[in-house]
Design a protein around this motif. Structure first.
Motif, short mmCIF file in Angstrom:
data_model
loop_
_atom_site.label_atom_id
_atom_site.label_comp_id
_atom_site.label_asym_id
_atom_site.label_seq_id
_atom_site.Cartn_x
_atom_site.Cartn_y
_atom_site.Cartn_z
N UNK A 163 -8.12 14.23 -6.93
CA UNK A 163 -6.73 14.70 -6.98
C UNK A 163 -5.94 14.10 -5.83
N UNK A 164 -4.64 13.96 -6.03
CA UNK A 164 -3.78 13.46 -4.98
C UNK A 164 -3.53 14.51 -3.92
N UNK A 165 -3.63 14.11 -2.66
CA UNK A 165 -3.37 15.03 -1.56
C UNK A 165 -2.14 14.62 -0.76
N UNK A 166 -1.65 13.40 -1.01
CA UNK A 166 -0.36 12.97 -0.48
C UNK A 166 0.15 11.83 -1.34
N UNK A 197 -9.55 8.19 -10.63
CA UNK A 197 -10.80 7.98 -9.90
C UNK A 197 -11.67 9.23 -10.02
N UNK A 198 -12.99 9.02 -9.96
CA UNK A 198 -13.93 10.14 -9.89
C UNK A 198 -14.37 10.34 -8.45
N UNK A 199 -14.78 11.57 -8.12
CA UNK A 199 -15.26 11.87 -6.78
C UNK A 199 -16.33 12.95 -6.86
N UNK A 200 -17.29 12.89 -5.95
CA UNK A 200 -18.34 13.90 -5.91
C UNK A 200 -18.83 14.10 -4.49
N UNK A 201 -19.33 15.30 -4.21
CA UNK A 201 -19.91 15.60 -2.90
C UNK A 201 -21.25 14.89 -2.73
N UNK A 202 -21.53 14.41 -1.54
CA UNK A 202 -22.84 13.89 -1.17
C UNK A 202 -23.51 14.90 -0.24
N UNK A 203 -24.74 15.27 -0.55
CA UNK A 203 -25.44 16.28 0.23
C UNK A 203 -26.57 15.70 1.07
N UNK A 204 -27.34 16.60 1.68
CA UNK A 204 -28.50 16.20 2.46
C UNK A 204 -28.18 15.64 3.82
N UNK A 252 -16.27 8.21 -3.95
CA UNK A 252 -15.27 7.89 -4.96
C UNK A 252 -15.80 6.76 -5.83
N UNK A 253 -15.49 6.81 -7.13
CA UNK A 253 -16.01 5.81 -8.06
C UNK A 253 -14.97 5.49 -9.13
N UNK A 254 -14.87 4.19 -9.46
CA UNK A 254 -13.95 3.77 -10.51
C UNK A 254 -14.53 2.56 -11.24
N UNK A 255 -14.62 2.65 -12.57
CA UNK A 255 -15.02 1.52 -13.40
C UNK A 255 -13.77 0.79 -13.88
N UNK A 256 -13.81 -0.54 -13.83
CA UNK A 256 -12.65 -1.31 -14.25
C UNK A 256 -13.10 -2.61 -14.89
N UNK A 257 -12.18 -3.26 -15.60
CA UNK A 257 -12.49 -4.49 -16.32
C UNK A 257 -11.75 -5.67 -15.71
N UNK A 258 -12.44 -6.79 -15.63
CA UNK A 258 -11.81 -8.07 -15.29
C UNK A 258 -11.84 -8.92 -16.55
N UNK A 259 -10.68 -9.35 -17.00
CA UNK A 259 -10.59 -10.15 -18.21
C UNK A 259 -10.59 -11.63 -17.87
N UNK A 306 0.81 -1.22 0.00
CA UNK A 306 0.00 0.00 0.00
C UNK A 306 0.85 1.27 0.00
N UNK A 307 2.12 1.15 0.36
CA UNK A 307 2.99 2.33 0.35
C UNK A 307 3.23 2.85 -1.06
N UNK A 308 2.84 2.08 -2.07
CA UNK A 308 3.02 2.50 -3.46
C UNK A 308 1.83 3.30 -3.98
N UNK A 309 0.79 3.45 -3.15
CA UNK A 309 -0.42 4.18 -3.56
C UNK A 309 -0.41 5.59 -3.00
N UNK A 310 -1.20 6.47 -3.62
CA UNK A 310 -1.34 7.85 -3.16
C UNK A 310 -2.71 8.03 -2.51
N UNK A 311 -2.83 9.09 -1.72
CA UNK A 311 -4.10 9.45 -1.09
C UNK A 311 -4.83 10.46 -1.97
N UNK A 312 -6.15 10.28 -2.13
CA UNK A 312 -6.96 11.14 -2.99
C UNK A 312 -8.00 11.90 -2.18
N UNK A 313 -8.50 13.00 -2.79
CA UNK A 313 -9.60 13.76 -2.19
C UNK A 313 -10.25 14.63 -3.26
N UNK A 314 -11.23 15.40 -2.82
CA UNK A 314 -11.95 16.32 -3.70
C UNK A 314 -11.06 17.50 -4.07
#
Length: 316
Positions: free
Chosen positions: A230-233, A187-194, A86-93, A50-58
């Motif tokens: 976007x990456x935040x770290x 990845x995509x990201x969006x605010x959730x309201x309400x 956060x949302x991501x579409x991906x393919x499994x072959x 997991x140290x090879x991944x980045x942190x994401x946010x809005x």
């Protein structure tokens, strides 16, 4: 610690843990990574996948409730807290898999694939001992959608909840690395309201606020729109603010050694009466009509057989 959430209008659904509970989803298994018992050179060099991944946010938001937002064209719709999806579409072959992922978030996450519940977490800890979980998921060939709801409650959360700032991280093994790992895949990201805090309301001290939710709630609800996260770290060991390359600031990740919380569907008794237009937690005497109304039958069908029904907002 448990937080009660009051909903003002929603489409009622049977599963408390999502469209499908973990016990109902074949091909999902918890993976226990080897324990790491020393901080050592954590965030100085890469010690684990997991140290090879980045942190994401809005984009345009610093992930703190007392912070700032620079994207005035896409502001947080909630005045008290921050919920994002956060949302991501991906393919499994054919012949690929299983999908193995390490996942964590700040403060909390709720992870699904194709609408089926996978996990919630992470276990609470300090920023210097931030926890992550690992899962193996067997998926059929084809397109799939992985979704993570992440939230920051700040002062409205339980006293035990610590935080550095809002963020989400996921590392996928093998062939799925480039397709899903945050910081490599888009990845995509969006605010959730309400969602708004409504106070303790006679709750137990230290467990955080109750929340009022309008609409489908954070798990089933959808953002008004999505943008690219976007990456935040950067990955652990990436260049930090110090010219000599000391620890990457923020989360120091450790694999949790705790089992997942139990996720089990239950039918807790039966509804005996339903009243409209009453005050929350009002002491009252139920009328015979309120014990025999169609609403009583609808609620009981919900918890007994999972039949859905809609409660219009105007009845509250």
């Amino acid at each position: 610690m448990k937080r009660t959430m009051k909903k003002t209008a929603f489409a009622a659904a049977p599963a408390a843990c999502g469209a499908v509970c973990a016990a109902d989803l074949p091909g999902v298994a918890r993976v226990m990574r080897p324990a790491r018992v020393s901080r050592g050179d954590t965030n100085v060099r890469k010690n684990q996948p997991i140290d090879d991944a980045a942190w994401l946010w809005m984009p345009g938001d610093d992930g703190r409730l007392t912070g700032f937002e620079t994207r005035t064209d896409r502001p947080n719709p909630n005045p008290d807290v921050k919920f994002v999806k956060f949302r991501k579409t991906f393919e499994v072959r054919p012949g690929e898999g299983p999908l193995v992922v390490d996942v964590s978030a700040d403060e909390r996450f709720y992870l699904t694939i194709d609408g089926a519940f996978i996990a919630r977490g992470p276990n609470r800890a300090t920023v210097e001992n931030w926890q992550y979980q690992t899962y193996s998921v067997t998926l059929a060939p084809g397109d799939h959608v992985i979704v993570a709801v992440v939230w920051v409650l700040g002062d409205f959360g339980p006293l035990a909840q610590l935080s550095w700032r809002g963020g989400f991280i996921l590392k996928a093994d093998g062939v799925f690395d480039e397709r899903l790992t945050t910081g490599k895949a888009k990845w995509e990201v969006g605010w959730l309201g309400g969602i708004r805090a409504i106070g303790i309301d006679n709750g137990v001290w230290g467990t955080g606020n109750q929340f009022e939710m309008t609409g489908a709630g954070p798990y089933a609800g959808e953002p008004a729109d999505y943008v690219e996260a976007v990456g935040v770290r950067g990955p652990a060991g990436s260049k930090g603010p110090h010219i000599y390359g000391l620890r990457t600031p923020g989360w120091m990740l450790f694999p949790t050694q705790m089992p997942d919380q139990t996720e089990t569907r239950v039918a807790p008794g039966a509804f005996r009466a339903v009243a409209r237009g009453t005050t929350w937690r009002e002491n009252r005497t139920w009328s015979e009509a309120e014990t025999t109304s169609a609403d009583v039958d609808a609620f009981n069908r919900l918890i007994q057989s999972g039949e859905k029904f809609v409660i219009p907002a105007k009845i509250f």
